[in-house]
Design a protein around this motif. Structure first.
Motif, PDB file in Angstrom:
ATOM      1  N   UNK A  46       8.570  58.183   7.785  1.00 57.27           N
ATOM      2  CA  UNK A  46       7.313  58.805   8.187  1.00 57.27           C
ATOM      3  C   UNK A  46       6.855  58.263   9.540  1.00 57.27           C
ATOM      4  N   UNK A  47       7.010  56.967   9.734  1.00 54.13           N
ATOM      5  CA  UNK A  47       6.628  56.345  11.007  1.00 54.13           C
ATOM      6  C   UNK A  47       7.521  56.852  12.137  1.00 54.13           C
ATOM      7  N   UNK A  48       8.801  57.017  11.866  1.00 57.26           N
ATOM      8  CA  UNK A  48       9.719  57.528  12.888  1.00 57.26           C
ATOM      9  C   UNK A  48       9.272  58.920  13.329  1.00 57.26           C
ATOM     10  N   UNK A  49       8.927  59.756  12.366  1.00 54.07           N
ATOM     11  CA  UNK A  49       8.476  61.104  12.705  1.00 54.07           C
ATOM     12  C   UNK A  49       7.177  61.079  13.506  1.00 54.07           C
ATOM     13  N   UNK A  50       6.296  60.169  13.151  1.00 55.36           N
ATOM     14  CA  UNK A  50       5.054  60.053  13.910  1.00 55.36           C
ATOM     15  C   UNK A  50       5.337  59.645  15.348  1.00 55.36           C
ATOM     16  N   UNK A  51       6.204  58.647  15.516  1.00 52.71           N
ATOM     17  CA  UNK A  51       6.535  58.171  16.863  1.00 52.71           C
ATOM     18  C   UNK A  51       7.223  59.273  17.656  1.00 52.71           C
ATOM     19  N   UNK A  52       8.159  59.973  17.031  1.00 49.32           N
ATOM     20  CA  UNK A  52       8.879  61.054  17.716  1.00 49.32           C
ATOM     21  C   UNK A  52       7.920  62.178  18.097  1.00 49.32           C
ATOM     22  N   UNK A  53       7.016  62.522  17.203  1.00 51.19           N
ATOM     23  CA  UNK A  53       6.092  63.616  17.521  1.00 51.19           C
ATOM     24  C   UNK A  53       5.122  63.215  18.635  1.00 51.19           C
ATOM     25  N   UNK A  54       4.671  61.967  18.642  1.00 50.63           N
ATOM     26  CA  UNK A  54       3.789  61.508  19.718  1.00 50.63           C
ATOM     27  C   UNK A  54       4.543  61.501  21.042  1.00 50.63           C
ATOM     28  N   UNK A  55       5.786  61.019  21.024  1.00 49.13           N
ATOM     29  CA  UNK A  55       6.599  60.998  22.256  1.00 49.13           C
ATOM     30  C   UNK A  55       6.846  62.421  22.765  1.00 49.13           C
ATOM     31  N   UNK A  56       7.109  63.347  21.858  1.00 44.95           N
ATOM     32  CA  UNK A  56       7.330  64.736  22.256  1.00 44.95           C
ATOM     33  C   UNK A  56       6.063  65.337  22.865  1.00 44.95           C
ATOM     34  N   UNK A  57       4.925  65.037  22.270  1.00 42.37           N
ATOM     35  CA  UNK A  57       3.660  65.558  22.805  1.00 42.37           C
ATOM     36  C   UNK A  57       3.394  64.990  24.203  1.00 42.37           C
ATOM     37  N   UNK A  58       3.632  63.695  24.379  1.00 42.54           N
ATOM     38  CA  UNK A  58       3.411  63.080  25.694  1.00 42.54           C
ATOM     39  C   UNK A  58       4.363  63.675  26.723  1.00 42.54           C
ATOM     40  N   UNK A  59       5.624  63.857  26.343  1.00 39.91           N
ATOM     41  CA  UNK A  59       6.603  64.461  27.253  1.00 39.91           C
ATOM     42  C   UNK A  59       6.178  65.868  27.646  1.00 39.91           C
ATOM     43  N   UNK A  60       5.726  66.642  26.685  1.00 45.73           N
ATOM     44  CA  UNK A  60       5.277  68.013  26.965  1.00 45.73           C
ATOM     45  C   UNK A  60       4.083  68.016  27.911  1.00 45.73           C
ATOM     46  N   UNK A  61       3.131  67.141  27.670  1.00 45.93           N
ATOM     47  CA  UNK A  61       1.947  67.060  28.534  1.00 45.93           C
ATOM     48  C   UNK A  61       2.348  66.666  29.952  1.00 45.93           C
ATOM     49  N   UNK A  62       3.227  65.681  30.071  1.00 48.29           N
ATOM     50  CA  UNK A  62       3.678  65.260  31.406  1.00 48.29           C
ATOM     51  C   UNK A  62       4.422  66.376  32.123  1.00 48.29           C
ATOM     52  N   UNK A  63       5.275  67.086  31.406  1.00 49.43           N
ATOM     53  CA  UNK A  63       6.027  68.184  32.015  1.00 49.43           C
ATOM     54  C   UNK A  63       5.095  69.287  32.502  1.00 49.43           C
ATOM     55  N   UNK A  64       4.184  69.706  31.627  1.00 44.87           N
ATOM     56  CA  UNK A  64       3.255  70.772  32.015  1.00 44.87           C
ATOM     57  C   UNK A  64       2.337  70.319  33.144  1.00 44.87           C
ATOM     58  N   UNK A  65       1.891  69.074  33.073  1.00 46.58           N
ATOM     59  CA  UNK A  65       1.025  68.551  34.131  1.00 46.58           C
ATOM     60  C   UNK A  65       1.733  68.502  35.470  1.00 46.58           C
ATOM     61  N   UNK A  66       2.983  68.053  35.471  1.00 46.39           N
ATOM     62  CA  UNK A  66       3.709  67.986  36.742  1.00 46.39           C
ATOM     63  C   UNK A  66       3.998  69.373  37.279  1.00 46.39           C
ATOM     64  N   UNK A  67       4.213  70.337  36.393  1.00 50.54           N
ATOM     65  CA  UNK A  67       4.455  71.712  36.831  1.00 50.54           C
ATOM     66  C   UNK A  67       3.225  72.275  37.533  1.00 50.54           C
ATOM     67  N   UNK A  68       2.051  72.046  36.961  1.00 56.24           N
ATOM     68  CA  UNK A  68       0.828  72.570  37.563  1.00 56.24           C
ATOM     69  C   UNK A  68       0.468  71.824  38.839  1.00 56.24           C
ATOM     70  N   UNK A  69       0.675  70.513  38.858  1.00 49.44           N
ATOM     71  CA  UNK A  69       0.285  69.730  40.028  1.00 49.44           C
ATOM     72  C   UNK A  69       1.207  69.951  41.209  1.00 49.44           C
ATOM     73  N   UNK A  70       2.458  70.312  40.958  1.00 49.42           N
ATOM     74  CA  UNK A  70       3.369  70.543  42.078  1.00 49.42           C
ATOM     75  C   UNK A  70       3.148  71.907  42.703  1.00 49.42           C
ATOM     76  N   UNK A  71       2.399  72.768  42.065  1.00 48.43           N
ATOM     77  CA  UNK A  71       2.128  74.089  42.605  1.00 48.43           C
ATOM     78  C   UNK A  71       0.785  74.116  43.323  1.00 48.43           C
ATOM     79  N   UNK A  72       0.541  73.099  44.126  1.00 49.01           N
ATOM     80  CA  UNK A  72      -0.714  73.022  44.862  1.00 49.01           C
ATOM     81  C   UNK A  72      -0.753  74.079  45.964  1.00 49.01           C
ATOM     82  N   UNK A  73      -1.937  74.474  46.312  1.00 49.07           N
ATOM     83  CA  UNK A  73      -2.112  75.430  47.387  1.00 49.07           C
ATOM     84  C   UNK A  73      -1.766  74.774  48.715  1.00 49.07           C
TER      85      UNK A  73
END
Length: 183
Positions: A46-73
């Motif tokens: 259960x702890x492994x799944x929690x850690x994996x899901x948190x890591x996946x969420x952080x990775x997704x947030x970082x990916x989406x954030x970098x995508x939006x920030x690199x598309x600056x005007x």
């Protein structure tokens, strides 16, 4: 329609159907031991799944954030970015200015050096103003006043260069006339 029974009527009706036997001695203790044992068995997975899901969420947030920030005007835009006609206009102005500067530099002599240096300094000043107008064009959303100011800047540079070119021609002509009369 059936009328709802009050809660008391419900208990009276269901009386005798309830399980009222005593719980065997130690049942609660055995139940809690089994519950703790299953929680402990599940816990590492259960702890492994929690850690994996948190890591996946952080990775997704970082990916989406970098995508939006690199598309600056862009910070600045050329006149050419407004329309194809403006691109043609900018190209014409730039070519004319460069030709005028080359013509002036061809006629440079000791008599005209200071005049040419002054006009080139003024052209550089106008070019710096144009750089600021490029930034203003982006921030204003292609405002027509900024576009007109950019065109006027080009025109001012051309007029200035043409006036000095005419003055340099006059100086050259006068020098030739003076040289011919002294010979």
């Amino acid at each position: 329609m059936k009328k709802k029974e009050p809660i008391q009527d419900l208990f009276e009706r269901l009386e005798g159907s309830f399980d009222t036997q005593e719980v065997p001695v130690g049942h609660q203790k055995r139940f809690l031991e089994k519950l703790n044992k299953t929680e402990q068995q599940k816990s590492p997975r259960h702890m492994v799944w929690k850690v994996v899901s948190v890591a996946a969420a952080i990775t997704l947030i970082l990916f989406l954030g970098s995508t939006f920030w690199t598309q600056e005007a862009p910070l600045e835009a050329e006149l050419a970015s407004v329309s194809p006609e403006m691109e043609e206009t900018q190209s014409l102005f730039t070519t004319t200015i460069n030709e005028e500067i080359q013509n002036l530099q061809q006629y440079e002599s000791p008599e005209t050096k200071e005049l040419i240096d002054n006009v080139l300094a003024e052209v550089t000043h106008l070019e710096n103003e144009y750089q600021q107008l490029k930034k203003d064009l982006v921030s204003s959303g292609n405002n027509k006043r900024v576009i007109r100011a950019m065109i006027n800047n080009f025109q001012n540079r051309i007029v200035l260069l043409e006036q000095v070119a005419g003055t340099v021609e006059e100086i050259k002509t006068l020098k030739n006339e003076i040289d011919e009369t002294t010979i």
